[in-house]
Motif scaffolding. Structure first.
Motif, PDB file in Angstrom:
ATOM      1  N   ARG A  37       0.862  -1.177   0.000  1.00  0.00           N
ATOM      2  CA  ARG A  37       0.000   0.000   0.000  1.00  0.00           C
ATOM      3  C   ARG A  37       0.908   1.239   0.000  1.00  0.00           C
ATOM      4  O   ARG A  37       1.684   1.439   0.938  1.00  0.00           O
ATOM      5  CB  ARG A  37      -0.910   0.013   1.230  1.00  0.00           C
ATOM      6  CG  ARG A  37      -1.937   1.163   1.218  1.00  0.00           C
ATOM      7  CD  ARG A  37      -2.519   1.383   2.624  1.00  0.00           C
ATOM      8  NE  ARG A  37      -3.296   0.240   3.077  1.00  0.00           N
ATOM      9  CZ  ARG A  37      -4.597   0.100   2.830  1.00  0.00           C
ATOM     10  NH1 ARG A  37      -5.248   1.012   2.146  1.00  0.00           N
ATOM     11  NH2 ARG A  37      -5.245  -0.968   3.284  1.00  0.00           N
ATOM     12  N   MET A  68      -2.141  -3.973   0.725  1.00  0.00           N
ATOM     13  CA  MET A  68      -3.485  -3.751   0.190  1.00  0.00           C
ATOM     14  C   MET A  68      -4.384  -4.929   0.571  1.00  0.00           C
ATOM     15  O   MET A  68      -3.922  -6.075   0.647  1.00  0.00           O
ATOM     16  CB  MET A  68      -3.438  -3.610  -1.328  1.00  0.00           C
ATOM     17  CG  MET A  68      -2.635  -2.421  -1.824  1.00  0.00           C
ATOM     18  SD  MET A  68      -3.452  -0.847  -1.522  1.00  0.00           S
ATOM     19  CE  MET A  68      -4.713  -0.886  -2.787  1.00  0.00           C
ATOM     20  N   THR A 120      -8.935  -6.623  -2.952  1.00  0.00           N
ATOM     21  CA  THR A 120      -8.698  -5.635  -4.006  1.00  0.00           C
ATOM     22  C   THR A 120      -7.741  -6.157  -5.075  1.00  0.00           C
ATOM     23  O   THR A 120      -7.564  -5.502  -6.103  1.00  0.00           O
ATOM     24  CB  THR A 120      -8.139  -4.324  -3.433  1.00  0.00           C
ATOM     25  OG1 THR A 120      -6.841  -4.553  -2.871  1.00  0.00           O
ATOM     26  CG2 THR A 120      -9.061  -3.746  -2.381  1.00  0.00           C
ATOM     27  N   ASN A 121      -7.114  -7.318  -4.810  1.00  0.00           N
ATOM     28  CA  ASN A 121      -6.288  -7.922  -5.855  1.00  0.00           C
ATOM     29  C   ASN A 121      -7.182  -8.275  -7.051  1.00  0.00           C
ATOM     30  O   ASN A 121      -8.282  -8.797  -6.866  1.00  0.00           O
ATOM     31  CB  ASN A 121      -5.616  -9.197  -5.352  1.00  0.00           C
ATOM     32  CG  ASN A 121      -4.433  -8.922  -4.448  1.00  0.00           C
ATOM     33  OD1 ASN A 121      -4.219  -7.786  -4.018  1.00  0.00           O
ATOM     34  ND2 ASN A 121      -3.666  -9.956  -4.146  1.00  0.00           N
ATOM     35  N   ARG A 178      -5.361   0.546 -13.626  1.00  0.00           N
ATOM     36  CA  ARG A 178      -5.814   1.356 -12.499  1.00  0.00           C
ATOM     37  C   ARG A 178      -4.839   2.517 -12.278  1.00  0.00           C
ATOM     38  O   ARG A 178      -3.637   2.379 -12.533  1.00  0.00           O
ATOM     39  CB  ARG A 178      -5.858   0.519 -11.223  1.00  0.00           C
ATOM     40  CG  ARG A 178      -6.827  -0.643 -11.234  1.00  0.00           C
ATOM     41  CD  ARG A 178      -6.638  -1.444  -9.944  1.00  0.00           C
ATOM     42  NE  ARG A 178      -7.564  -2.559  -9.836  1.00  0.00           N
ATOM     43  CZ  ARG A 178      -7.504  -3.464  -8.867  1.00  0.00           C
ATOM     44  NH1 ARG A 178      -6.557  -3.376  -7.936  1.00  0.00           N
ATOM     45  NH2 ARG A 178      -8.365  -4.457  -8.818  1.00  0.00           N
ATOM     46  N   ASP A 202      -3.323   2.253  -6.910  1.00  0.00           N
ATOM     47  CA  ASP A 202      -4.026   0.970  -7.052  1.00  0.00           C
ATOM     48  C   ASP A 202      -3.606   0.241  -8.327  1.00  0.00           C
ATOM     49  O   ASP A 202      -4.274  -0.701  -8.743  1.00  0.00           O
ATOM     50  CB  ASP A 202      -5.541   1.214  -7.084  1.00  0.00           C
ATOM     51  CG  ASP A 202      -6.038   1.902  -5.818  1.00  0.00           C
ATOM     52  OD1 ASP A 202      -5.528   1.561  -4.743  1.00  0.00           O
ATOM     53  OD2 ASP A 202      -6.914   2.782  -5.918  1.00  0.00           O
ATOM     54  N   HIS A 203      -2.508   0.638  -8.907  1.00  0.00           N
ATOM     55  CA  HIS A 203      -2.137   0.265 -10.274  1.00  0.00           C
ATOM     56  C   HIS A 203      -1.609  -1.154 -10.415  1.00  0.00           C
ATOM     57  O   HIS A 203      -1.511  -1.670 -11.505  1.00  0.00           O
ATOM     58  CB  HIS A 203      -1.070   1.220 -10.774  1.00  0.00           C
ATOM     59  CG  HIS A 203       0.222   1.135 -10.013  1.00  0.00           C
ATOM     60  ND1 HIS A 203       0.267   1.205  -8.640  1.00  0.00           N
ATOM     61  CD2 HIS A 203       1.501   0.951 -10.421  1.00  0.00           C
ATOM     62  CE1 HIS A 203       1.517   1.105  -8.235  1.00  0.00           C
ATOM     63  NE2 HIS A 203       2.295   0.945  -9.281  1.00  0.00           N
ATOM     64  N   ILE A 204      -1.163  -1.800  -9.354  1.00  0.00           N
ATOM     65  CA  ILE A 204      -0.504  -3.111  -9.339  1.00  0.00           C
ATOM     66  C   ILE A 204       0.928  -2.994  -9.836  1.00  0.00           C
ATOM     67  O   ILE A 204       1.865  -3.405  -9.171  1.00  0.00           O
ATOM     68  CB  ILE A 204      -1.245  -4.183 -10.180  1.00  0.00           C
ATOM     69  CG1 ILE A 204      -2.673  -4.368  -9.630  1.00  0.00           C
ATOM     70  CG2 ILE A 204      -0.487  -5.495 -10.172  1.00  0.00           C
ATOM     71  CD1 ILE A 204      -2.729  -4.835  -8.188  1.00  0.00           C
TER      72      ILE A 204
END
Length: 822
Positions: A466, A492, A496-497, A518, A522-524
């Motif tokens: 996060r 995170m 939310t994955n 995203r 939150d973009h990964i």
């Protein structure tokens, strides 16, 4: 004269006899460690018998009256076949290679000691659930039972390599297996290297806008689920109506572009000709002999599971049970951040934090070195992670004076429950159970492809850091470690994955491509492992209404390069069929022949064709010409062609055609000039290396799979016994991926690809098939050392059945382990 001749003859005969004696003695000692698969053995640590049935491919099918007995049997089987590999991986994780290998591996040991993954693995034992702890202990007992047998019966020290590198083998422990999971995470990590490279490039390029060219973002939205077939082809009948019938090889640190790759795709019953779900998976890792993968079947109390294991780790990482199939692909989660820590000018043993200066956590560590004095390291940790010296990862080039670099990484958790999650996954019966079981998985982050009898799914599993939306570099480059907005704020939430469950289109897949789009944080990830293979996969999946096991196999083995089909029309646009005829033997004539061959080529990277070699050499030479004047020595870091970069340049996206002009020269070179010059470079190199008869070239001569022994692979004469070399199709950007080395003098050797392939059809699970790239045994005198390699090269598979009768019907031996009599 006669007496001298007779003595010379006697001496020669004596030398020959001595050589023969040495060879026979060496063979005898080495062959002592060949396992006997057809015997009964009394062992310590068992309360009831364990049976290991070896099918005709030497895959162990393990039966016992309890799960503990099954895991004991797996440990025993792993140690029978891969003892050397297991001990070397353990030494790597411990940072103790130099005790055996000498100064050659000191740099590897230094890094692993500083990462401290072995100590963290030991701490993580307390976080495992009771079932996993029991399995780990039973597995370790099985390994140690084999070690005891080797000692008691003088079985050649367990592996022929042990004679050359004589060192005591410590008993296996539960922590050893957890450490190998973390070591696998290091082998699949790439974001740290990418951060350093991006920082170096930004420091070097005068025009910062050009960073987006040489290190481009992946364009477009994410892709995992494909749309309904009927939406793409409105006139096609729906399935329900159609009813269609049935560098140092020992280093675990990956080079740029080698941080793991894989393919996986699934089909729901609505897109399956058999009416059952389908799953195909082929994880990609660096090639070695033996391969890192080991096939096994475990008959657990919850049912049988079969598939690919890694020796030292007691779980089936990719495979199936009677009800569930699972496959893995590297998720490319940005789970590493580099923090530049500011030292206290008055006390270099302190570093700056948001709350002022704080002392490093320190601990001494001694590296013993064979044949040399030991080295004492001082390990230092900050709140952000372990401190890495400037000699690692090129950090000295980006670390300012008075600062050090620390690594934040999810793998460095002292409460890593990844193995417990993997154990729970094996026992799951449905997609939903598997997703829930994987919540405790920390890393290395994976895209988990799942199928049960009715449902398909893809779930990203693993810890996602996060980050604060105000993060200075968004995790893309090293950041100031004392600023609170740059620090991680935990993990995170698992829910939310990204996940995709039962999509309407009935097809899911991943080729390490971007799966979500995203905004930060939150973009990964900003970086993904594939921008090319996914296009070919999408076309193959949507080119037919329903799929079969064989069509999934065909996709796994597909050698067509979407990249070649895209780039060749761009870079050759002004070169095709131009110019007058040229005499034989001239560069102009060679260029015309090459262009004529490429103009009629469909992009198939077939080992028997000349065009793939011409194409690969051309684009490699082209990228080198485009970047060398701008990046100088740093250009060597870009040893693989980036198709997005070439496309940006030749489409002049954002002014990227500026790369075509050589800054140091007076004329203004065009991109056509660069393409022509690069083609001449490539043809000159091909002529010097493979000859000038372009029509007679074979891609497979250059694209040999180099499944080499990590230690003995360079030893003269011995390398012919331990290395497995094969001509192969595919390339960097094909679904049948064979990543090239990128290093001279053999830049196109195939060094990284699918060491395991599996395809499962849940309409008829016992028709499922699998294969590995070498064989089950790590003993080079065993016929099972390379017996699967030719099947793998030819794109063939072996049956993958949970039917006990089939395993016994053609077994190569049955090992019965019984408790030792008191």
């Amino acid at each position: 004269m006669g007496i001298g001749f007779r003595w010379l003859l006697r001496i020669a005969a004596g030398l020959v006899a001595l050589v023969v004696l040495v060879v026979l003695l060496t063979y005898y000692l080495a062959s002592r460690s060949l396992p006997d698969y057809g015997r009964s053995v009394q062992v310590d640590g068992l309360s009831a018998p364990v049976e290991i049935v070896r099918d005709n491919a030497n895959v162990p099918h393990i039966f016992a009256d309890s799960d503990a007995g099954v895991f004991f049997g797996l440990g025993y089987a792993h140690a029978q076949d891969r003892l050397w590999q297991m001990t070397m991986m353990r030494r790597t994780a411990q940072g103790r290679l130099s005790e055996v290998m000498g100064r050659r591996t000191v740099a590897i040991d230094r890094l692993l000691r500083r990462l401290d993954i072995y100590r963290l693995a030991g701490q993580s034992l307390e976080a495992q659930d009771a079932q996993t702890l029991a399995a780990l202990d039973a597995y370790a007992a099985g390994v140690n039972a084999r070690l005891q047998q080797v000692n008691d019966e003088a079985l050649g020290r367990g592996a022929p390599e042990m004679f050359l590198f004589n060192a005591p083998v410590a008993p296996w422990s539960a922590a050893d297996s957890l450490a190998l999971v973390k070591l696998m995470g290091l082998q699949l990590s790439g974001h740290l290297s990418s951060e350093v490279l991006r920082a170096r490039v930004s420091l070097l390029l005068e025009d910062e806008s050009r960073i987006a060219d040489i290190l481009p973002d992946v364009p477009g939205a994410g892709l995992a689920a494909l749309p309904e077939y009927s939406s793409l082809f409105p006139t096609a009948p729906r399935y329900a109506e159609a009813k269609t019938g049935p560098r140092d090889p020992l280093s675990p640190v990956p080079r740029r572009g080698f941080a793991g790759a894989s393919n996986a795709w699934t089909a729901a019953p609505s897109r399956s000709a058999s009416g059952g779900t389908l799953l195909a998976n082929d994880p990609h890792l660096g090639f070695t002999a033996p391969t890192v993968w080991y096939l096994a079947r475990l008959e657990l109390e919850t049912g049988g599971v079969i598939g690919g294991t890694i020796p030292g780790i007691p779980v089936v990482l990719t495979g199936r049970s009677a009800r569930l199939g699972w496959g893995i692909t590297s998720a490319y989660v940005d789970d590493q951040d580099l923090f530049i820590e500011q030292l206290n000018p008055d006390d270099p043993e302190e570093y700056r934090t948001p709350d002022g200066y704080k002392a490093f956590q320190t601990r001494p560590s001694i590296i013993e070195i064979k044949g040399s004095p030991p080295i004492t390291l001082t390990l230092r940790w900050t709140e952000n992670g372990p401190v890495l010296p400037g000699s690692h990862y090129g950090l000295e080039s980006i670390t300012p004076p008075g600062h050090v670099a620390a690594l934040g990484w999810t793998i460095l958790s002292p409460r890593d429950t990844s193995l417990s999650a993997a154990m729970a996954l094996m026992r799951s019966r449905t997609v939903q159970e598997a997703i829930a079981a994987s919540e405790g998985y920390i890393g290395p982050a994976q895209n988990l492809s799942l199928v049960d009898q009715d449902t398909i799914a893809l779930k990203l599993v693993g810890a996602v850091p996060r980050r604060d939306p105000r993060h200075q570099s968004k995790g893309r480059m090293p950041s100031q470690g004392w600023r609170s907005e740059n620090r991680w704020q935990g993990r995170m939430p698992y829910d939310t994955n990204p996940e995709f469950i039962a999509p309407a289109g009935g097809i899911l897949g991943n080729t390490n491509n971007k799966i979500v789009d995203r905004p930060f944080p939150d973009h990964i990830s900003f970086e993904w492992g594939d921008t090319q293979r996914v296009n070919r996969w999408q076309r193959l999946m949507q080119s037919r209404q329903v799929h079969t096991r064989d069509s999934f196999i065909e996709a796994q083995l597909d050698p067509v390069s979407f990249t070649a089909r895209t780039l060749l029309p761009l870079i050759g646009a002004d070169l095709w069929f131009t110019g007058e005829a040229a005499p034989d033997g001239t560069p102009e004539r060679q260029r015309q022949i090459a262009l004529s061959l490429l103009a009629d080529w469909n992009g198939e990277m077939n080992e028997h064709l000349p065009e793939p070699l011409i194409y690969a050499a051309w684009v490699r030479a082209l990228q080198a010409r485009l970047i060398k004047d701008d990046l100088g020595p740093l250009a060597e870091e870009f040893d693989h062609v980036d198709p997005l970069f070439i496309e940006r340049v030749y489409r002049d996206i954002g002014g990227a055609s500026a790369w075509c002009d050589v800054r140091q020269s007076a004329p203004v070179e065009t991109c056509t000039d660069m393409a022509r010059l690069a083609l001449d470079d490539a043809l000159l190199w091909i002529g010097e290396t493979y000859g000038t008869a372009l029509e007679s070239l074979r891609w497979g001569d250059a694209h040999q799979a180099t499944q080499d022994h990590q230690v003995l692979g360079d030893v003269p004469l011995l390398r012919y016994f331990v290395n497995i070399r094969q001509s192969t199709s595919g390339g960097d950007n094909t679904l049948q991926r064979g990543l090239t080395s990128g290093e001279d003098p053999t830049p196109f050797h195939n060094v990284h690809g699918a060491g395991y392939r599996g395809v499962y059809d849940f309409a008829d699970p016992d028709s499922s098939v699998f294969v590995t790239s070498t064989g089950q045994s790590g003993h080079f005198l065993s016929r099972h050392y390379d017996d699967l390699s030719q099947l793998w090269r030819r794109g063939e598979y072996i049956p993958m059945s949970l039917d006990e009768g089939l395993a016994r019907a053609a077994s190569v031996g049955v090992t019965l382990l019984t408790p030792r009599a008191p």
